[in-house]
Motif scaffolding. Structure first.
Motif, PDB file in Angstrom:
ATOM      1  N   TYR A 137      -3.611   1.886 -13.166  1.00 23.75           N
ATOM      2  CA  TYR A 137      -4.606   1.752 -14.226  1.00 23.75           C
ATOM      3  C   TYR A 137      -4.106   2.218 -15.574  1.00 23.75           C
ATOM      4  O   TYR A 137      -4.514   1.706 -16.599  1.00 23.75           O
ATOM      5  CB  TYR A 137      -5.891   2.482 -13.829  1.00 23.75           C
ATOM      6  CG  TYR A 137      -6.577   1.689 -12.759  1.00 23.75           C
ATOM      7  CD1 TYR A 137      -7.375   0.598 -13.101  1.00 23.75           C
ATOM      8  CD2 TYR A 137      -6.329   1.933 -11.418  1.00 23.75           C
ATOM      9  CE1 TYR A 137      -7.925  -0.195 -12.126  1.00 23.75           C
ATOM     10  CE2 TYR A 137      -6.880   1.137 -10.432  1.00 23.75           C
ATOM     11  CZ  TYR A 137      -7.681   0.080 -10.798  1.00 23.75           C
ATOM     12  OH  TYR A 137      -8.211  -0.727  -9.840  1.00 23.75           O
ATOM     13  N   GLU A 138      -3.232   3.226 -15.562  1.00 15.61           N
ATOM     14  CA  GLU A 138      -2.850   3.782 -16.852  1.00 15.61           C
ATOM     15  C   GLU A 138      -1.508   3.291 -17.372  1.00 15.61           C
ATOM     16  O   GLU A 138      -1.287   3.255 -18.569  1.00 15.61           O
ATOM     17  CB  GLU A 138      -2.911   5.309 -16.784  1.00 15.61           C
ATOM     18  CG  GLU A 138      -4.354   5.743 -16.530  1.00 15.61           C
ATOM     19  CD  GLU A 138      -4.564   7.241 -16.482  1.00 15.61           C
ATOM     20  OE1 GLU A 138      -3.562   7.987 -16.522  1.00 15.61           O
ATOM     21  OE2 GLU A 138      -5.737   7.653 -16.400  1.00 15.61           O
TER      22      GLU A 138
ATOM     23  N   GLY B 188       0.166   7.970   1.976  1.00 13.86           N
ATOM     24  CA  GLY B 188      -0.869   8.937   1.612  1.00 13.86           C
ATOM     25  C   GLY B 188      -0.444   9.888   0.501  1.00 13.86           C
ATOM     26  O   GLY B 188      -1.230  10.228  -0.380  1.00 13.86           O
ATOM     27  N   GLN B 189       0.812  10.292   0.532  1.00 15.03           N
ATOM     28  CA  GLN B 189       1.284  11.279  -0.454  1.00 15.03           C
ATOM     29  C   GLN B 189       1.333  10.696  -1.867  1.00 15.03           C
ATOM     30  O   GLN B 189       1.077  11.384  -2.839  1.00 15.03           O
ATOM     31  CB  GLN B 189       2.701  11.769  -0.098  1.00 15.03           C
ATOM     32  CG  GLN B 189       2.735  12.988   0.795  1.00 15.03           C
ATOM     33  CD  GLN B 189       2.384  12.603   2.216  1.00 15.03           C
ATOM     34  OE1 GLN B 189       2.894  11.630   2.739  1.00 15.03           O
ATOM     35  NE2 GLN B 189       1.486  13.347   2.843  1.00 15.03           N
TER      36      GLN B 189
ATOM     37  N   PRO C  44      -8.636  -5.333   0.718  1.00 13.93           N
ATOM     38  CA  PRO C  44      -7.299  -5.144   0.171  1.00 13.93           C
ATOM     39  C   PRO C  44      -7.205  -3.799  -0.556  1.00 13.93           C
ATOM     40  O   PRO C  44      -8.230  -3.232  -0.947  1.00 13.93           O
ATOM     41  CB  PRO C  44      -7.171  -6.285  -0.842  1.00 13.93           C
ATOM     42  CG  PRO C  44      -8.200  -7.276  -0.485  1.00 13.93           C
ATOM     43  CD  PRO C  44      -9.326  -6.498   0.119  1.00 13.93           C
ATOM     44  N   PHE C  45      -6.005  -3.311  -0.702  1.00 14.85           N
ATOM     45  CA  PHE C  45      -5.797  -2.134  -1.554  1.00 14.85           C
ATOM     46  C   PHE C  45      -5.916  -2.573  -3.013  1.00 14.85           C
ATOM     47  O   PHE C  45      -6.488  -1.867  -3.842  1.00 14.85           O
ATOM     48  CB  PHE C  45      -4.408  -1.552  -1.285  1.00 14.85           C
ATOM     49  CG  PHE C  45      -4.045  -0.391  -2.165  1.00 14.85           C
ATOM     50  CD1 PHE C  45      -4.567   0.864  -1.925  1.00 14.85           C
ATOM     51  CD2 PHE C  45      -3.198  -0.569  -3.253  1.00 14.85           C
ATOM     52  CE1 PHE C  45      -4.252   1.938  -2.751  1.00 14.85           C
ATOM     53  CE2 PHE C  45      -2.877   0.503  -4.086  1.00 14.85           C
ATOM     54  CZ  PHE C  45      -3.408   1.753  -3.828  1.00 14.85           C
ATOM     55  N   PHE C  46      -5.372  -3.745  -3.314  1.00 13.68           N
ATOM     56  CA  PHE C  46      -5.377  -4.245  -4.691  1.00 13.68           C
ATOM     57  C   PHE C  46      -6.611  -5.118  -4.929  1.00 13.68           C
ATOM     58  O   PHE C  46      -6.872  -6.042  -4.163  1.00 13.68           O
ATOM     59  CB  PHE C  46      -4.138  -5.108  -4.943  1.00 13.68           C
ATOM     60  CG  PHE C  46      -2.849  -4.362  -4.755  1.00 13.68           C
ATOM     61  CD1 PHE C  46      -2.331  -3.582  -5.778  1.00 13.68           C
ATOM     62  CD2 PHE C  46      -2.149  -4.434  -3.562  1.00 13.68           C
ATOM     63  CE1 PHE C  46      -1.142  -2.887  -5.618  1.00 13.68           C
ATOM     64  CE2 PHE C  46      -0.954  -3.737  -3.386  1.00 13.68           C
ATOM     65  CZ  PHE C  46      -0.452  -2.962  -4.421  1.00 13.68           C
ATOM     66  N   SER C  47      -7.331  -4.836  -5.981  1.00 17.37           N
ATOM     67  CA  SER C  47      -8.432  -5.730  -6.361  1.00 17.37           C
ATOM     68  C   SER C  47      -7.814  -7.047  -6.836  1.00 17.37           C
ATOM     69  O   SER C  47      -6.608  -7.105  -7.102  1.00 17.37           O
ATOM     70  CB  SER C  47      -9.229  -5.105  -7.507  1.00 17.37           C
ATOM     71  OG  SER C  47      -8.412  -5.047  -8.661  1.00 17.37           O
TER      72      SER C  47
ATOM     73  N   MET D 194      -0.225   7.869  -2.942  1.00 14.84           N
ATOM     74  CA  MET D 194      -1.289   6.917  -3.262  1.00 14.84           C
ATOM     75  C   MET D 194      -2.041   7.262  -4.551  1.00 14.84           C
ATOM     76  O   MET D 194      -2.342   6.383  -5.361  1.00 14.84           O
ATOM     77  CB  MET D 194      -2.243   6.824  -2.091  1.00 14.84           C
ATOM     78  CG  MET D 194      -3.232   5.711  -2.262  1.00 14.84           C
ATOM     79  SD  MET D 194      -4.153   5.441  -0.784  1.00 14.84           S
ATOM     80  CE  MET D 194      -3.018   4.493   0.165  1.00 14.84           C
ATOM     81  N   MET D 195      -2.323   8.546  -4.734  1.00 15.75           N
ATOM     82  CA  MET D 195      -3.062   8.943  -5.933  1.00 15.75           C
ATOM     83  C   MET D 195      -2.234   8.630  -7.183  1.00 15.75           C
ATOM     84  O   MET D 195      -2.722   8.003  -8.125  1.00 15.75           O
ATOM     85  CB  MET D 195      -3.415  10.437  -5.859  1.00 15.75           C
ATOM     86  CG  MET D 195      -4.149  10.944  -7.061  1.00 15.75           C
ATOM     87  SD  MET D 195      -5.774  10.172  -7.275  1.00 15.75           S
ATOM     88  CE  MET D 195      -6.854  11.444  -6.675  1.00 15.75           C
TER      89      MET D 195
ATOM     90  N   SER E  79      -2.085   4.945  -7.820  1.00 15.59           N
ATOM     91  CA  SER E  79      -3.353   4.399  -8.335  1.00 15.59           C
ATOM     92  C   SER E  79      -3.492   4.711  -9.825  1.00 15.59           C
ATOM     93  O   SER E  79      -3.929   3.865 -10.612  1.00 15.59           O
ATOM     94  CB  SER E  79      -4.544   5.008  -7.585  1.00 15.59           C
ATOM     95  OG  SER E  79      -4.436   4.739  -6.219  1.00 15.59           O
ATOM     96  N   ILE E  80      -3.104   5.925 -10.201  1.00 15.63           N
ATOM     97  CA  ILE E  80      -3.198   6.288 -11.618  1.00 15.63           C
ATOM     98  C   ILE E  80      -2.302   5.363 -12.444  1.00 15.63           C
ATOM     99  O   ILE E  80      -2.719   4.826 -13.471  1.00 15.63           O
ATOM    100  CB  ILE E  80      -2.803   7.778 -11.829  1.00 15.63           C
ATOM    101  CG1 ILE E  80      -3.828   8.671 -11.126  1.00 15.63           C
ATOM    102  CG2 ILE E  80      -2.700   8.124 -13.311  1.00 15.63           C
ATOM    103  CD1 ILE E  80      -3.453  10.126 -11.056  1.00 15.63           C
TER     104      ILE E  80
ATOM    105  N   ILE F  60       0.864  -1.187   0.000  1.00 19.06           N
ATOM    106  CA  ILE F  60       0.000   0.000   0.000  1.00 19.06           C
ATOM    107  C   ILE F  60       0.900   1.236   0.000  1.00 19.06           C
ATOM    108  O   ILE F  60       1.758   1.363   0.867  1.00 19.06           O
ATOM    109  CB  ILE F  60      -0.870   0.037   1.275  1.00 19.06           C
ATOM    110  CG1 ILE F  60      -1.750  -1.205   1.366  1.00 19.06           C
ATOM    111  CG2 ILE F  60      -1.707   1.299   1.321  1.00 19.06           C
ATOM    112  CD1 ILE F  60      -2.540  -1.300   2.670  1.00 19.06           C
ATOM    113  N   PRO F  61       0.725   2.132  -0.947  1.00 20.16           N
ATOM    114  CA  PRO F  61       1.575   3.325  -0.957  1.00 20.16           C
ATOM    115  C   PRO F  61       1.197   4.276   0.186  1.00 20.16           C
ATOM    116  O   PRO F  61       0.109   4.133   0.753  1.00 20.16           O
ATOM    117  CB  PRO F  61       1.267   3.975  -2.307  1.00 20.16           C
ATOM    118  CG  PRO F  61      -0.005   3.383  -2.777  1.00 20.16           C
ATOM    119  CD  PRO F  61      -0.235   2.103  -2.059  1.00 20.16           C
TER     120      PRO F  61
END
Ligand code: B12
Lengths: 323, 213
Positions: free
Chosen positions: A131-132, A120-121, A177-180, A123-124, A127-128, A117-118
């Motif tokens: 997916y990308e 807080g700073q 989980p953080f990861f699906s 994490m966004m 996550s990008i 899990i990354p």
């Protein structure tokens, strides 16, 4: 049998009889227990300036502290936080622990190249990327696996004093989980599988740690074939018998004493939880390591940890099961 | 498919670039900004919130959706400012003193923004007094406190007392949450609302703001 042998047999899920092995991923409470700062909390800003004699005193003292912790609480394994953490000092620390305690204890250290899990700073952004640009994360994973294996190889060549690695990247929050499942399959599974298989070829054992609710990804984790799965946190809704059903009888299970409760519950609640964990863990007669569902972290009352160990001494014995 | 539905669906899949283009297209088609916001962006975010509540999607999906929403909302902002669109309420939120866990707090903030509330983010490690001072200065209807450590939960009680001391307790509602927080703890410290997840927190906040107006 030495503690190390008992621990290894347990990792292999062989029956051992006698006392169930115990350890802590980190036992942070060394100041209260021994009047000494935990090695991971030390900051040696002038390390390089020190004479060999001074460095040696520090290294010896840290090695001794790990051994004293194991002795005092009946741990079968020592998790080292080498400090400084470069290869030379890792090796030095391992040599000292072996010199002082021979092959009495199983020794492990961090060694997880997979993403966790990354913070807080980041994490966004992470996550990008998930997916990308998953391929970029995977390129990075491949490099991280190679680096981890490189360290393992060098330690192997220098006498193989280390017994195994704790793979500590956290994958799960308490709720989920953080990861699906799909993300886990794409970003974690191939690398987790590879690193565990390669560690095994070199003779190292792998203990996969993650706290939180691991249930949605448990099967995937088990398929990567770690020797043990660690923490099994009731705060994340994880139950030992449920986990056993999913992973089968040949992966050892470690943890499950609710560490949140140890901090906030009454003595009676903690006692009940410790006994529950022992009963459920020992049910199979093998493949169970007794410990908290995370670690003995800063802020936990030492007497609670000691109470947990007292209960283990009394009830955690396969030869005189009292349940 | 209607363009608003398309916006909502792309938002749910976290496709920020598509959302941006679609919102621009909707604006060009003269659809009122309020409608794009409500029926496109916020509708999509609502669905994500519900799915998150039901464990059908996880944190990264929520973050991606929130990013897409922010991109779309930024395009609409100047248009909304022209009209008489007013926010549904004002909230200040933070993680309490001594506590640095902000992932849950950020999700609550995003969900609240997704419901059209104005949210002032005080960050982490926030002293009780700061919540109260902000609520007074910014005229907030709600103070939201998040805590993930059992050792920092008591600060939430301090927030309640600080609001009483400042004489604003009857003007501001206090919401509490975070993994170790419970309904009974909420009652025990005299806070107003506890919810266990971010989507419910946003629903509850909207209700509180409605009641306050
Ligand atoms: C990520 C994490 C960290 C990160 C934090 C990064 C960050 N920027 O947030 C780091 C590594 C920094 C960290 C540090 C520590 N951590 Co920590 N951490 C976690 C972890 C893994 C996940 C927490 C999380 O983000 N959950 C996900 C979010 C989405 O859930 P949530 O916050 O509960 O939010 C949801 C709801 O509660 C609700 N909600 C949240 N806020 C609010 C507010 C309102 C008003 C409402 C209505 C609702 C609401 O909505 C959210 C979404 O649905 C947990 C363990 C776990 N597996 O869950 C431990 C955990 C919380 N940490 C713990 C500990 C002990 C620590 C440390 C003390 C460790 C140490 N020895 O140093 C430090 C403390 C640092 C500090 N002073 O805060 C313990 C707490 C034990 C306890 N009961 O007190 C936990 C439970 C780990 C464990 N198993 O023991 N941690």
């Amino acid at each position: 049998m030495t503690n190390r042998e008992r621990f290894i047999k347990t990792l292999k899920c062989e029956p051992i009889g006698g006392q169930v092995p115990t350890f802590e991923l980190v036992f942070f409470l060394t100041m209260e227990a021994f009047g000494k700062v935990h090695p991971s909390q030390r900051y040696y800003s002038q390390w390089n300036q020190m004479s060999y004699a001074e460095k040696s005193l520090h290294m010896n003292e840290m090695a001794q502290l790990y051994i004293d912790t194991a002795k005092k609480y009946g741990h079968s394994a020592i998790f080292v936080h080498p400090n400084p953490g470069d290869l030379e000092h890792i090796q030095w620390l391992l040599e000292l622990i072996r010199e002082k305690s021979g092959n009495e204890y199983f020794i492990m250290m961090h060694g997880d190249p997979t993403w966790g899990i990354p913070d807080g700073q980041t994490m966004m952004d992470f996550s990008i990327q998930m997916y990308e640009e998953p391929e970029k994360l995977n390129e990075e994973s491949a490099k991280r696996v190679e680096n981890a294996l490189e360290t393992a190889r060098k330690l192997d060549e220098r006498g193989h004093l280390l017994d195994g690695f704790a793979l500590c990247s956290d994958y799960c929050f308490n709720v989920n989980p953080f990861f699906s499942e799909d993300a886990f399959d794409e970003l974690i599974v191939p690398y987790l599988k590879e690193v565990i298989a390669e560690y095994r070829k070199m003779g190292y054992y792998s203990i996969k740690h993650t706290d939180g609710n691991i249930m949605p990804i448990l099967k995937q984790m088990a398929d990567c074939k770690p020797d043990a799965i660690h923490s099994l946190d009731p705060q994340g809704g994880v139950s030992l018998p449920e986990v056993r059903k999913i992973v089968g009888p040949d992966i050892a299970l470690a943890g499950n004493v609710n560490c949140g409760l140890l901090q906030t519950g009454t003595d009676e609640e903690c006692r009940t939880d410790v006994l529950r964990s022992l009963r459920e863990g020992m049910e199979n007669g093998r493949g169970y390591i007794f410990c908290t569902s995370n670690c003995a972290y800063t802020g936990l009352q030492l007497n609670r940890y000691e109470m947990m160990i007292e209960i283990w001494k009394e009830y955690g014995n396969y030869d005189r099961m009292k349940f | 498919m209607g363009i608003l539905l398309e916006i909502s669906e792309n938002l749910q899949r976290g496709k920020a670039k598509n959302v941006k283009e679609l919102v621009q297209q909707a604006v060009d088609e003269q659809i009122p900004a309020e409608e794009i916001l409500e029926k496109g962006l916020l509708a999509g975010m609502n669905i994500v919130g519900e799915k998150f509540k039901n464990n059908q999607v996880f944190v990264p999906e929520v973050l991606m959706a929130a990013r897409a929403m922010n991109v779309g909302a930024a395009l609409l902002k100047p248009l909304l400012a022209q009209g008489d669109n007013v926010s549904k309420g004002k909230v200040c939120i933070g993680t309490v003193k001594g506590d640095l866990h902000d992932i849950g707090k950020n999700l609550v903030k995003m969900m609240m923004e997704g419901k059209g509330l104005e949210v002032i983010d005080l960050g982490t490690d926030v002293p009780a007094q700061t919540y109260v001072e902000t609520a007074i200065k910014e005229n907030c209807q709600i103070i939201c406190c998040s805590a993930l450590l059992t050792t920092t939960m008591p600060v939430m009680g301090e927030v309640v007392r600080a609001a009483e001391k400042a004489g604003i307790r009857d003007q501001v509602k206090i919401m509490v949450g975070g993994a170790p927080v419970t309904e009974s703890f909420c009652q025990q410290i005299g806070a107003d609302v506890y919810t266990s997840d971010a989507a419910s927190a946003a629903d509850a906040a909207v209700e509180l703001c409605k009641a306050a107006c």
